[in-house]
Write a protein that holds these residues in place. Sequence first.
Motif, PDB file in Angstrom:
ATOM      1  N   ILE A 265      88.845 106.206  51.731  1.00  0.00           N
ATOM      2  CA  ILE A 265      90.255 106.891  51.540  1.00  0.00           C
ATOM      3  C   ILE A 265      90.896 107.207  52.996  1.00  0.00           C
ATOM      4  O   ILE A 265      91.124 108.398  53.368  1.00  0.00           O
ATOM      5  CB  ILE A 265      90.214 107.873  50.668  1.00  0.00           C
ATOM      6  CG1 ILE A 265      89.006 109.088  50.962  1.00  0.00           C
ATOM      7  CG2 ILE A 265      90.264 107.570  49.334  1.00  0.00           C
ATOM      8  CD1 ILE A 265      89.245 110.373  50.034  1.00  0.00           C
ATOM      9  N   GLU A 266      90.937 106.346  53.883  1.00  0.00           N
ATOM     10  CA  GLU A 266      91.218 106.708  55.226  1.00  0.00           C
ATOM     11  C   GLU A 266      92.517 107.214  55.184  1.00  0.00           C
ATOM     12  O   GLU A 266      93.402 106.860  54.378  1.00  0.00           O
ATOM     13  CB  GLU A 266      91.087 105.475  56.038  1.00  0.00           C
ATOM     14  CG  GLU A 266      89.615 104.854  56.238  1.00  0.00           C
ATOM     15  CD  GLU A 266      89.702 103.480  57.031  1.00  0.00           C
ATOM     16  OE1 GLU A 266      89.155 103.539  58.189  1.00  0.00           O
ATOM     17  OE2 GLU A 266      90.459 102.532  56.635  1.00  0.00           O
ATOM     18  N   ILE A 267      92.599 108.381  56.129  1.00  0.00           N
ATOM     19  CA  ILE A 267      93.854 109.046  56.219  1.00  0.00           C
ATOM     20  C   ILE A 267      94.366 108.969  57.801  1.00  0.00           C
ATOM     21  O   ILE A 267      93.653 108.592  58.537  1.00  0.00           O
ATOM     22  CB  ILE A 267      93.405 110.548  55.967  1.00  0.00           C
ATOM     23  CG1 ILE A 267      92.486 111.055  56.911  1.00  0.00           C
ATOM     24  CG2 ILE A 267      92.869 110.810  54.521  1.00  0.00           C
ATOM     25  CD1 ILE A 267      92.244 112.807  56.831  1.00  0.00           C
ATOM     26  N   PRO A 268      95.591 109.265  57.973  1.00  0.00           N
ATOM     27  CA  PRO A 268      96.006 109.270  59.434  1.00  0.00           C
ATOM     28  C   PRO A 268      95.480 110.244  60.226  1.00  0.00           C
ATOM     29  O   PRO A 268      95.595 111.546  59.999  1.00  0.00           O
ATOM     30  CB  PRO A 268      97.695 109.286  59.036  1.00  0.00           C
ATOM     31  CG  PRO A 268      97.840 110.173  57.722  1.00  0.00           C
ATOM     32  CD  PRO A 268      96.695 109.644  56.894  1.00  0.00           C
ATOM     33  N   MET A 269      94.823 110.081  61.276  1.00  0.00           N
ATOM     34  CA  MET A 269      94.423 110.893  62.345  1.00  0.00           C
ATOM     35  C   MET A 269      94.985 110.757  63.694  1.00  0.00           C
ATOM     36  O   MET A 269      94.732 111.776  64.308  1.00  0.00           O
ATOM     37  CB  MET A 269      92.928 110.663  62.471  1.00  0.00           C
ATOM     38  CG  MET A 269      92.260 110.911  60.787  1.00  0.00           C
ATOM     39  SD  MET A 269      90.398 111.138  60.852  1.00  0.00           S
ATOM     40  CE  MET A 269      90.283 112.772  61.305  1.00  0.00           C
ATOM     41  N   SER A 270      95.673 109.855  63.989  1.00  0.00           N
ATOM     42  CA  SER A 270      96.445 109.694  65.264  1.00  0.00           C
ATOM     43  C   SER A 270      97.643 108.906  65.181  1.00  0.00           C
ATOM     44  O   SER A 270      97.632 108.002  64.050  1.00  0.00           O
ATOM     45  CB  SER A 270      95.435 109.102  66.237  1.00  0.00           C
ATOM     46  OG  SER A 270      94.725 107.942  65.887  1.00  0.00           O
ATOM     47  N   TYR A 271      98.309 108.805  66.068  1.00  0.00           N
ATOM     48  CA  TYR A 271      99.473 107.813  66.184  1.00  0.00           C
ATOM     49  C   TYR A 271      99.967 107.597  67.518  1.00  0.00           C
ATOM     50  O   TYR A 271      99.824 108.262  68.537  1.00  0.00           O
ATOM     51  CB  TYR A 271     100.704 108.626  65.236  1.00  0.00           C
ATOM     52  CG  TYR A 271     101.315 109.680  66.015  1.00  0.00           C
ATOM     53  CD1 TYR A 271     102.305 109.593  66.625  1.00  0.00           C
ATOM     54  CD2 TYR A 271     100.743 110.876  65.649  1.00  0.00           C
ATOM     55  CE1 TYR A 271     102.953 110.856  67.340  1.00  0.00           C
ATOM     56  CE2 TYR A 271     101.301 111.991  66.387  1.00  0.00           C
ATOM     57  CZ  TYR A 271     102.386 111.868  67.178  1.00  0.00           C
ATOM     58  OH  TYR A 271     103.034 112.964  67.759  1.00  0.00           O
ATOM     59  N   ILE A 272     100.631 106.406  67.384  1.00  0.00           N
ATOM     60  CA  ILE A 272     101.392 106.059  68.628  1.00  0.00           C
ATOM     61  C   ILE A 272     103.047 105.935  68.301  1.00  0.00           C
ATOM     62  O   ILE A 272     103.192 105.330  67.467  1.00  0.00           O
ATOM     63  CB  ILE A 272     101.008 104.585  69.336  1.00  0.00           C
ATOM     64  CG1 ILE A 272      99.529 104.998  69.998  1.00  0.00           C
ATOM     65  CG2 ILE A 272     101.892 104.475  70.484  1.00  0.00           C
ATOM     66  CD1 ILE A 272      98.778 103.778  70.575  1.00  0.00           C
ATOM     67  N   LEU A 273     103.900 106.592  69.283  1.00  0.00           N
ATOM     68  CA  LEU A 273     105.189 106.466  68.955  1.00  0.00           C
ATOM     69  C   LEU A 273     105.728 106.125  70.405  1.00  0.00           C
ATOM     70  O   LEU A 273     105.518 106.634  71.532  1.00  0.00           O
ATOM     71  CB  LEU A 273     105.648 107.930  68.846  1.00  0.00           C
ATOM     72  CG  LEU A 273     107.215 107.823  68.228  1.00  0.00           C
ATOM     73  CD1 LEU A 273     107.460 109.032  66.994  1.00  0.00           C
ATOM     74  CD2 LEU A 273     108.221 108.141  69.284  1.00  0.00           C
TER      75      LEU A 273
END
Length: 280
Positions: A265-273
Amino acid sequence: MKNSDINMRSIKDYTQSNRMAWNQIMPAHQKAARARLDEAFKNSSHSVIKSPEMDEWRKLDFKGKDIAHLCCNNGIELMSLKNMGAGHCVGFDICDLAIEEAQHRAMTSNNECQFVCTDVFDISEEYNSTFDIVYITIGALGWMPDINAFFKKVKDILKPTGAIFIYEIHPVTEMLPTDGDHEAHPLQIMEPYFKNEPYEDTAGLDYVGKTDEETSTRYWFVWKISDIMMAIIDQGFNISRFVEYSHDVSEMHSRNQEASKEAGIEIPMSYILVANGSAT
């Protein structure tokens, strides 16, 4: 938390408290990593930027571009971009000891990055309309008491058609226990996503050396993804890229990352914007 009423305190109250805490913990970070980093950057092609971040940088065609790195800490990400062909590079950070380290490393490695010690809200007008890209890296936005004023400063120092590049901790992780909270089960929701006041803390800032050293009181602000996006949009930028990842970049949520993978159930832990300005 309302930007118009930051808990009845000024931006400077918060940023100066955080500055003191960073100067207190920086010697522990330097003890754990400074010598290793100094040695690594003697190699003029050394870079700490890896995929997936590097993949997104290539899409920006950053070589020869002038880059400002806000909250640059010890300068290693900006020095990496310079080693890979970026143009004029300037890093800004409020921590005196971090900037001293960055300046020394740049000098001894013949890297032409410049580093300036300043509260980012106080960056001099001499830098207005100077940069092609403003770079914001892991853990920067949480130190900002006013997200709208922060992106106003970003707009000020960018050229009209300049770009914002953010690689950050996903605010979803703020709801989960950190690696140091061994009593809590990984992935257990511990805190609200809609957080209206900053966290006040004195422990847990040595994510490099993993010591238990404490600091004076510091303040951490949890900005929702919508807060960040709207602050950028309100300054007239167009969001051109937004990618979420399931890997932890905070160095504080490895247990949550492992547990999410094991559970499927991988969850969002980082992002690039990435956002772009407009000449109009």
